[in-house]
Write a protein that holds these residues in place. Sequence first.
Motif, PDB file in Angstrom:
ATOM      1  N   TYR A 235     -20.397 -17.641 -23.095  1.00  0.00           N
ATOM      2  CA  TYR A 235     -19.144 -17.219 -22.466  1.00  0.00           C
ATOM      3  C   TYR A 235     -18.744 -15.799 -22.871  1.00  0.00           C
ATOM      4  O   TYR A 235     -17.559 -15.462 -22.947  1.00  0.00           O
ATOM      5  CB  TYR A 235     -18.024 -18.232 -22.780  1.00  0.00           C
ATOM      6  N   LEU A 312     -20.311 -16.994 -16.396  1.00  0.00           N
ATOM      7  CA  LEU A 312     -20.151 -17.374 -17.790  1.00  0.00           C
ATOM      8  C   LEU A 312     -20.795 -18.728 -18.058  1.00  0.00           C
ATOM      9  O   LEU A 312     -20.492 -19.720 -17.380  1.00  0.00           O
ATOM     10  CB  LEU A 312     -18.667 -17.408 -18.153  1.00  0.00           C
ATOM     11  N   PRO A 314     -22.743 -21.503 -21.245  1.00  0.00           N
ATOM     12  CA  PRO A 314     -22.766 -21.841 -22.676  1.00  0.00           C
ATOM     13  C   PRO A 314     -23.947 -21.180 -23.392  1.00  0.00           C
ATOM     14  O   PRO A 314     -24.831 -20.582 -22.769  1.00  0.00           O
ATOM     15  CB  PRO A 314     -22.899 -23.367 -22.677  1.00  0.00           C
TER      16      PRO A 314
END
Length: 359
Positions: A235, A312, A314
């Motif tokens: 992110y 975005l 993980p």
Amino acid sequence: MAVLVTGVAGFIGSHVALYLLGRGDDVIGVDNFNNYYDPSLKRARIRRVVDFAEGGEADADTVDLLAGVDATGKARGAFELHEIDLADRAAMERLFATRSIRSVVHLGAQAGVRHSLTDPFPYIDSNVTGFLTILEGARHTGVDHLVYASTSSVYGAVTDMPFNVSTPADYPLSLYGATKRANELMAHAYAHLFAIPVTGLRFFTVYGPWGRPDMALFLFTRKILAGEPIDVFNYGQHKRDFTFIDDIVRGVVAALDTPAEANPRWDGNAPDAATAGVPWRVHNIGNQRPVELMRYIEILEQELGARAERNLLPMQAGDVAETYADVDTLVAATGYRPRIQVEEGVRRFVAWYRRYYAL
């Protein structure tokens, strides 16, 4: 007597070869030109090296680097290229046996943290077996010094910042990092058994002109110019110690010129992980100024004159949130000082990218 540079068609290897040639060293280059990324880029890098060795002028991307070269009155060095896979034991034995090799800069490897998750075997072939052929060649020909590429990935699960070479680095999070840590341990064994001076350099996120297409700056630039979204992992909360190629090259050559020595105060009861009682050292080589990934992207957007659509995501498997190099041991040993900050480095990369791809 020549300097052997493995991975000479690579991003770092080709620049190191140019620098050595500029100061008058003869260079023997080895590369297998594999297709991990576009081999035509590797061939283009080699053409630059050959042209320079044959008397051509330094191009716009290396003129600043080579302006600081002290040739000490010597003519430009000679260059010869050998297309060899490092894991080809017979070919590497012949190379060491038939060439007068004074020292080695070993940069050839299978790179890429993520790729090691899906295709692990080339990492053992190139990074472990290939490194063994280099150690054996150095052993049997008595080279003055072997400098080899390690990586910040050896720190793995360590989170104490900045990363310090005296901290044990025994918790890698990727096979790539594990193979590079294995190189450090193999080098220690050969330094102990055969008194070969060996220095490992843990690189921190190298970037700049003629870089690798699998690295973030290259990927982001291509996608932003194509109007495609960029994948931003963790992110965007990553921090990286981005290190410009010119600073890396100066540090590599400075390390080459400073053969590892035994630490006479090394104590097996309280071991220092950065030194040994034999001629073995490891150093971090970085910029010592971590930059947030979002700031890196902002700088790139400014240079491109275009905004990025951010996807975005993980954290990726095998990745780490932050890298930050403590380079004090390299400074103390060689006087290494990084000069290029990220704003200038990204500008130089974008200028090269536009020239190379005629954009």
